[in-house]
Design an enzyme around this catalytic site. Structure first.
Site, PDB file in Angstrom:
ATOM      1  N   ASP A 134    -121.648   9.649 -73.834  1.00 23.69           N
ATOM      2  CA  ASP A 134    -122.307  10.314 -72.443  1.00 23.69           C
ATOM      3  C   ASP A 134    -122.207   8.933 -72.102  1.00 23.69           C
ATOM      4  OD1 ASP A 134    -122.231  12.232 -69.998  1.00 23.69           O
ATOM      5  OD2 ASP A 134    -123.901  13.010 -70.619  1.00 23.69           O
ATOM      6  N   CYS A 191    -104.303  31.499 -67.820  1.00 21.50           N
ATOM      7  CA  CYS A 191    -105.999  32.018 -67.384  1.00 21.50           C
ATOM      8  C   CYS A 191    -106.100  30.640 -66.247  1.00 21.50           C
ATOM      9  CB  CYS A 191    -106.165  31.762 -68.427  1.00 21.50           C
ATOM     10  SG  CYS A 191    -108.198  31.656 -68.117  1.00 21.50           S
TER      11      CYS A 191
END
Length: 345
Positions: A134, A191
């Site tokens: 990250d 969706c």
């Protein structure tokens, strides 16, 4: 080289270390990332995250980060909660903290697993490795999709048919030649759950995020007073936001987190706003020691708490806000005055 490793043995070792999935891609498997990154920055959607404009040649091109790498092992570690994290939003006198931040800092936990896995790979083969979690300029989500871990959903996060979207991503870059996996295809279909649930309309279009309107960005990265038009939408979210993740239908396949240090601390699952508003710097640092929340500092955190107080519709919290109306930090003082005004309307 000491010898070769089969991909099956590497994946098996990764699962033994606690990862829910491990897949492989080449460092050059995401040529589209640079153009997307440049467009994102050109539109200003990175907001105050100046670090996104730095080292763009690395962030947009993993082959430039470490030219010697031949394979990227992408790994997912579940932090799926045992409950619906949106339940706390109805408790207006309590703060909503993103699931990933309710206990230990995941950077430390994931990196330790990656290092153990990487050391084993080196011991077995003599290869060279670099591990990332990250904080480095690595496009983890794009690489994860290229490696077949999942696909980037309409909320831009990685989604898997096997474990939903509650997962931390880590990577091991290596000089080993490991057969790559096939990229995953998109299974979002029609969706729109993640797009429609966003309380601040942070998605200009499917698969696009404007960080300047994202509550995770506003509560964690953004310095100074938040734009007033966005404050009501923040509700009682005081660190991060889980809405778009929580409503994804693929979470019906979520793999429950096995790392006990991701389980919510009792004092962070739904902390009383009145209790948090009185924290001074020392109290803040003591309470959030070892937590990712600590990195934003007391001032930004209390600013968020005051926005939540203003949205609480609880007149009894007005006193806590009034006490901070002259806080030395301008953003805190502004948030306190705004909260008092909101509660008097």
């Amino acid at each position: 080289m000491k010898g070769d490793l089969s991909k099956a043995s590497v994946v098996a070792r990764a699962i033994d270390e606690g990862f829910v999935a491990a897949r492989v891609c080449r460092p050059d498997a995401v040529p589209e990332v640079m153009e997307r990154l440049r467009d994102f920055v050109a539109k200003g959607r990175h907001g105050q995250m100046g670090w996104m404009t730095e080292r763009m040649h690395w962030r947009g091109d993993p082959t430039a980060l470490w030219p010697e790498a031949r394979s990227v092992l992408m790994l997912a570690e579940s932090y799926a909660p045992p409950h619906d994290p949106l339940d706390v939003l109805a408790q207006r006198d309590r703060g909503a903290i993103s699931v990933y931040a309710q206990n230990k800092d995941y950077h430390d936990l994931v990196k330790k697993r990656l290092k153990r896995l990487a050391r084993w790979m080196v011991a077995e083969t003599g290869c060279a490795v670099k591990v990332f979690v990250d904080t480095a300029p690595v496009p983890e989500k794009a690489l994860g999709a290229a490696a077949g871990l999942g696909w980037q959903g309409k909320h831009t996060n990685l989604v898997s048919r096997d474990w939903g979207n509650w997962a931390f991503l880590g990577s091991v870059f290596t000089t080993l030649e490991i057969e790559p996996d096939a990229a995953e295809i998109d299974h979002c279909g029609s969706c729109r759950a993640c797009l429609d649930v966003c309380p601040t309309d942070a998605f200009p279009a499917p698969y696009q995020l404007d960080a300047r309107r994202c509550i995770s960005y506003l509560t964690i990265e953004y310095k100074g007073p938040v734009e007033e038009s966005l404050r009501a939408g923040m509700g009682n979210r005081i660190y991060g936001c889980d809405d778009c993740l929580a409503v994804c239908p693929w979470n019906k396949f979520a793999v429950r987190a096995t790392e006990t240090r991701y389980a919510a601390r009792e004092d962070l699952s739904a902390p009383p706003l009145a209790e948090l508003a009185v924290l001074d710097d020392a109290g803040f640092r003591a309470r959030f020691s070892g937590s990712p929340i600590k990195r934003i500092g007391r001032d930004r955190f209390v600013r968020n708490v005051l926005y939540a107080i203003g949205n609480s519709a609880e007149p009894g919290l007005a006193g806590a806000a009034r006490d901070l109306a002259q806080d030395p930090d301008p953003a805190v003082a502004d948030a306190a005055r705004w909260a008092v005004k909101r509660l008097s309307e």
